[in-house]
Scaffold this motif. Sequence first.
Motif, short mmCIF file in Angstrom:
data_model
loop_
_atom_site.label_atom_id
_atom_site.label_comp_id
_atom_site.label_asym_id
_atom_site.label_seq_id
_atom_site.Cartn_x
_atom_site.Cartn_y
_atom_site.Cartn_z
N VAL A 131 99.90 53.95 48.72
CA VAL A 131 100.87 55.05 48.64
C VAL A 131 100.50 55.99 47.49
N ALA A 132 100.15 55.44 46.32
CA ALA A 132 99.75 56.26 45.17
C ALA A 132 98.52 57.09 45.52
N TRP A 133 97.56 56.50 46.22
CA TRP A 133 96.34 57.22 46.60
C TRP A 133 96.66 58.35 47.59
N ILE A 134 97.53 58.07 48.56
CA ILE A 134 97.92 59.10 49.54
C ILE A 134 98.57 60.27 48.82
N GLU A 135 99.45 59.98 47.86
CA GLU A 135 100.10 61.06 47.12
C GLU A 135 99.10 61.80 46.24
N LYS A 136 98.11 61.10 45.73
CA LYS A 136 97.08 61.74 44.90
C LYS A 136 96.24 62.73 45.70
N ILE A 137 96.00 62.44 47.00
CA ILE A 137 95.19 63.35 47.81
C ILE A 137 96.05 64.41 48.52
N GLY A 138 97.33 64.49 48.15
CA GLY A 138 98.17 65.57 48.65
C GLY A 138 99.15 65.20 49.74
N GLY A 139 99.29 63.92 50.06
CA GLY A 139 100.25 63.50 51.07
C GLY A 139 101.60 63.19 50.45
#
Length: 170
Positions: free
Chosen positions: A87-95
């Motif tokens: 989830v943190a990675w998805i938010e980091k790439i703009g999701g």
Amino acid sequence: GLRHTKAGGTQIFPTSILLVTDGSREATLAAEVAVDLVNGTGSELHVVHVISTVQERPYPRYSAKERTEALLEAKKLRALTLLDRRVAWIEKIGGKVAGSHYREGKLDEEVIRFSEELEVGLVIMGDRKLGWFERAFARSFSERVLSRANRPVLVVREPVSPKRMALDLR
């Protein structure tokens, strides 16, 4: 589900998408596709990680049961950590993630049940290429979900390089 427009028509894009993740490279590719779709359509994104808690038969003796339960607890902790990192990675790439969910049970059944529970318009998942032996005797996780789901499923596979394609054709 699908979104209805003011003109009375139906928007073809889903209002919610369920991304199935397991930490694999293929799940990462699926996450990238999900973020692109969510950002392009305004859909909400839910991320789920399911761990298998199906008992092996015959059930092990009592002493092995305690060991199995300890292993399951460690597996749960790893799964929750993986879900948080995804989830943190998805938010980091703009999701933008509307919800992250942890489930236990038989993998394909839990994904299907949960997609129905959330009433998502699309399920997105990665898929590993199985070897010839596995393809001959078993269906992959994504194939089991595809064959039983009552909603659209997008399966994301790693692109095949021209070199690998040439090797597969021999």
